[in-house]
Design a protein around this motif. Structure first.
Motif, PDB file in Angstrom:
ATOM      1  N   ASP A 156      14.960   4.526 -25.036  1.00  0.00           N
ATOM      2  CA  ASP A 156      13.351   5.585 -24.646  1.00  0.00           C
ATOM      3  C   ASP A 156      13.441   6.470 -24.239  1.00  0.00           C
ATOM      4  O   ASP A 156      14.352   6.696 -23.309  1.00  0.00           O
ATOM      5  CB  ASP A 156      12.456   4.250 -23.517  1.00  0.00           C
ATOM      6  N   ASP A 189      19.030  10.715 -17.078  1.00  0.00           N
ATOM      7  CA  ASP A 189      17.458  11.080 -16.561  1.00  0.00           C
ATOM      8  C   ASP A 189      17.108  11.612 -18.001  1.00  0.00           C
ATOM      9  O   ASP A 189      15.658  12.259 -18.329  1.00  0.00           O
ATOM     10  CB  ASP A 189      18.366  12.541 -16.053  1.00  0.00           C
ATOM     11  N   HIS A 223      12.900  -0.970 -14.274  1.00  0.00           N
ATOM     12  CA  HIS A 223      12.339   0.422 -13.113  1.00  0.00           C
ATOM     13  C   HIS A 223      13.275   1.484 -14.019  1.00  0.00           C
ATOM     14  O   HIS A 223      13.803   2.800 -13.451  1.00  0.00           O
ATOM     15  CB  HIS A 223      13.017   0.064 -11.596  1.00  0.00           C
ATOM     16  N   GLN A 224      14.591   1.214 -14.589  1.00  0.00           N
ATOM     17  CA  GLN A 224      15.321   2.412 -15.173  1.00  0.00           C
ATOM     18  C   GLN A 224      15.161   3.077 -16.609  1.00  0.00           C
ATOM     19  O   GLN A 224      14.130   2.483 -17.514  1.00  0.00           O
ATOM     20  CB  GLN A 224      16.727   1.983 -15.557  1.00  0.00           C
ATOM     21  N   LEU A 225      15.352   4.439 -16.910  1.00  0.00           N
ATOM     22  CA  LEU A 225      14.840   5.297 -18.151  1.00  0.00           C
ATOM     23  C   LEU A 225      16.492   4.644 -18.849  1.00  0.00           C
ATOM     24  O   LEU A 225      17.110   4.317 -18.224  1.00  0.00           O
ATOM     25  CB  LEU A 225      14.871   7.293 -17.843  1.00  0.00           C
ATOM     26  N   GLY A 226      16.113   4.467 -20.706  1.00  0.00           N
ATOM     27  CA  GLY A 226      16.884   4.522 -21.150  1.00  0.00           C
ATOM     28  C   GLY A 226      17.784   3.797 -21.244  1.00  0.00           C
ATOM     29  O   GLY A 226      19.172   3.534 -21.884  1.00  0.00           O
ATOM     30  N   ARG A 275      17.391  12.810 -20.629  1.00  0.00           N
ATOM     31  CA  ARG A 275      18.173  14.053 -21.208  1.00  0.00           C
ATOM     32  C   ARG A 275      18.974  14.428 -22.102  1.00  0.00           C
ATOM     33  O   ARG A 275      18.697  15.103 -23.405  1.00  0.00           O
ATOM     34  CB  ARG A 275      18.629  15.572 -20.094  1.00  0.00           C
ATOM     35  N   ILE A 282      11.937  -0.504 -24.561  1.00  0.00           N
ATOM     36  CA  ILE A 282      10.698  -0.365 -24.154  1.00  0.00           C
ATOM     37  C   ILE A 282      10.035   0.734 -23.596  1.00  0.00           C
ATOM     38  O   ILE A 282      10.617   1.409 -23.121  1.00  0.00           O
ATOM     39  CB  ILE A 282      10.541  -1.565 -22.971  1.00  0.00           C
ATOM     40  N   SER A 283       9.024   0.952 -24.206  1.00  0.00           N
ATOM     41  CA  SER A 283       8.679   2.999 -23.755  1.00  0.00           C
ATOM     42  C   SER A 283       8.616   2.584 -22.197  1.00  0.00           C
ATOM     43  O   SER A 283       8.039   1.368 -21.256  1.00  0.00           O
ATOM     44  CB  SER A 283       7.232   2.773 -24.451  1.00  0.00           C
ATOM     45  N   ASP A 284       8.303   3.796 -21.643  1.00  0.00           N
ATOM     46  CA  ASP A 284       8.079   3.983 -20.797  1.00  0.00           C
ATOM     47  C   ASP A 284       6.861   3.068 -19.307  1.00  0.00           C
ATOM     48  O   ASP A 284       7.097   2.661 -18.405  1.00  0.00           O
ATOM     49  CB  ASP A 284       8.399   5.165 -19.926  1.00  0.00           C
ATOM     50  N   ASP A 285       6.112   3.281 -20.012  1.00  0.00           N
ATOM     51  CA  ASP A 285       4.586   3.245 -19.943  1.00  0.00           C
ATOM     52  C   ASP A 285       4.782   1.263 -19.813  1.00  0.00           C
ATOM     53  O   ASP A 285       3.395   0.514 -19.785  1.00  0.00           O
ATOM     54  CB  ASP A 285       3.287   3.484 -20.686  1.00  0.00           C
ATOM     55  N   PRO A 330      11.384   9.553 -21.443  1.00  0.00           N
ATOM     56  CA  PRO A 330       9.824   9.710 -21.186  1.00  0.00           C
ATOM     57  C   PRO A 330       8.711  10.344 -21.468  1.00  0.00           C
ATOM     58  O   PRO A 330       9.615  11.409 -22.846  1.00  0.00           O
ATOM     59  CB  PRO A 330      10.619  11.132 -19.798  1.00  0.00           C
TER      60      PRO A 330
END
Lengths: 393, 393
Positions: free
Chosen positions: B159, B206, B389-392, B208, B110-113, B161
């Motif tokens: 996903d 992160d 709430h987590q990235l990636g 990255r 899911i995209s960050d937004d 950022p």
């Protein structure tokens, strides 16, 4: 709870919802609380459509306030300057509990299992621990630090894994660790001679490194909580040595320390600089000249950007530092009194309190565009419910 | 939605609640979804009192399934093996949307937004992107990798950022980055010749480092997404060189890679070892002999412990490694078919699927005690809402 119909006139296009609207069900992952310091109130906001849902009254003196959340994100616990501990239901917007637990307090924390609320007090000092459900006082820890029975102001209270807390003694120059893993009578570990006037502290997001700011010394105290026996080491000693410090207008907040790209970014006390410290060696790796004396240096959740706000007279400005080369990539002028920032959990936006304009600004962190302006009464701290899931807040 | 009255007989003392009970309001921060692979169902659970709230039916073939959450934690998006994308309301326990978006799929993001749901497909290949509200198909990205127009299976979709996604092409040996920051027609960046048979990938927390497992080679591909121009580098090359690999019973999952104490912990393909890789240099710093061939090596949220499960015939066992000295500090035998683990957001407990006992086990991570056993029908993946709430992921 007072819904914000008066405030609605201030901002065009605001949507107001409440628990009484057609869809009674609402999730809590995108909610937040914004402290309105002058009026003892707080706004409940949601960050998906960027709206104000409710205003909560009766929170007392919020000139210094912080917030933690229950593990289900249902309840906010607000720690006020006046020693008040307030419990707010984020779904109904109601104040559901409040105790005056001390004469003056500086912050609190919630245990990892969500059962215990700990509060650090200036007057009379010490730490009080409350049942998170009932707000009943269930443990008192007086911060007596000498044989005369003098009690210390306590600061830098954080939660640690395993139903533990750490805090430091301003007068006593000590760091204590409280272990509630075996019940409500804590095991207390005391580390002495940590340095002169510990004024704030943080624990890194992994719960490993407890780092204490020292107002009376040009350095920091550090405890590696993963290395037994615990001991205090000095780090960043003399980082301002040989230079004339500027007058300190506002204590830099350590909780806002950013960890990114193998570094911590931290506001330098009394200097127009942000310091970058290696996260393994605790040595300075860079320092960046900024627009004023930094108050918060906060990392976007992915760590790529560091956002910095400033003490007066530069508190109308925000600067953004790219972590890769530590260059300032953006300077924003939201307006006078930018007191606090909070990133949405995945970092696509940042919310900002612009106190003297009575506004909340929401910026896109990719293109730096201003996406929303919301009215608020002298806003200060912003706290999203995603904090419920983080260690060490 | 079928409440679990039948299953209640299996476990004493279970509490069953539902949205229809006396308190209609419920927060979402402590909820989770547990996949029941044999029946195409999922349990909605809550981790505060450790109970099952509801069972959701009609999710199709879940022999390989993963879940992401809307940013408010209200909705779960379930990616099934059969190409089905299902949307579940966590507050009502109802299936509120389902599309068969491909013949066979392997995961999504899911995209960050929170606006876009992307799915990686084996058949016909490529990536489909859906509106998170309506599940309407809004962008198709065929993974055509040669001049003949051959399309590749896609894997390792995550996903990033800034409304971006990354994924890799099994047949095409490429990594692509989709940038939706300017609208629904993505900018596509293609990196070629990444290595033979990329079978899974992860991005670090992160956002990255994108790291790709290669089934056809004895090494990994790495892209530092913060360094322009983007390029693929080989890391951990020949880490099994000179040794005879064991037969691979189950593909190790890369998403479970743990980052802790400056290291990544990763399951070695075809070996009874967990590897530890320096997070800056991407070189091996340690390897630990374990009970079997590891499938997931997962860090407790504070990073102090690495919990490892294993491929058959050792899948009745869990081992816990202390990150400080990489010693095994605990071996547990939950029972046959331990397929997945999920830590509570702050790590005080870990939930575990014990498929062949039809049980979920909840362990305390401080004293390793078994705190709860819940009934479940052939449980596999466990996904808590804090993932929102987590990235990636």
């Amino acid at each position: 709870m007072k819904t914000l119909f008066a405030a609605a006139a201030l901002g065009a296009g605001l949507l107001f919802a409440s628990a009484a609207s057609s869809d009674d069900l609402r999730a809590t992952g995108d909610l937040g609380l914004i402290i309105e310091r002058a009026t003892g109130t707080a706004l409940i906001v949601e960050s998906t459509d960027r709206t104000v849902l409710a205003q909560v009254e009766g929170l007392g003196n919020l000139s210094h306030a912080s917030v933690v959340y229950s593990r289900d994100e249902r309840y906010a616990y607000v720690f006020g300057r006046d020693g008040g501990l307030s419990k707010v239901d984020m779904l109904t917007g109601k104040l559901v509990g409040r105790v005056m637990q001390a004469g003056n307090s500086i912050g609190g924390a919630i245990s990892d299992d969500g059962k215990l609320i700990a509060v650090a007090n200036y007057k009379p000092g010490g730490v009080n621990v409350f049942d998170a459900d009932t707000l009943e006082l269930i443990s008192e820890v007086p911060a007596i630090y000498d044989e005369e029975g003098n009690q210390s102001k306590t600061i830098g209270l954080v939660d640690l894994p395993g139903r533990r807390f750490a805090f430091s003694l301003w007068d006593g120059e000590q760091t204590w660790i409280l272990d509630y893993s075996k019940g409500l009578k804590p095991e207390v570990t005391k580390l002495t001679d940590i340095g002169v006037f510990p004024y704030d502290a943080l624990v890194t997001g992994d719960g490993r490194h407890y780092i204490v700011g020292l107002f009376g010394e040009d350095g920091l105290a550090h405890v590696d909580l993963w290395k037994e026996p615990l001991k205090v080491e000095r780090i960043m000693d003399g980082y301002g040595k040989g230079e004339e410090p500027l007058p300190v207008y506002k204590m830099p907040h350590l909780e806002g320390w950013a960890k990114a790209n193998g570094m911590f970014a931290l506001p330098a006390i009394g200097r127009h600089e942000v310091l970058f410290m290696d996260e393994r060696e605790f040595t300075e790796v860079d320092r960046v000249a900024v627009h004023g004396q930094p108050v918060f240096a906060m990392a976007r959740p992915d760590g790529r950007q560091i956002w910095v706000n400033f003490a007066p007279p530069h508190n109308d400005t925000i600067q953004v530092i790219d972590i890769m080369d530590r260059k300032i990539i953006k300077t924003l002028k939201p307006g006078p009194g930018v007191l606090h920032m909070e990133f949405t959990p995945r970092g696509e936006e940042v919310w900002m309190s612009v106190r003297d304009k009575n506004e909340i600004h929401v910026y896109d962190t990719t293109d730096f565009s201003l996406k929303e302006v919301l009215p608020a009464e002298k806003p200060s701290g912003i706290f999203f419910t995603s904090r419920a899931h983080q260690l060490g807040l």
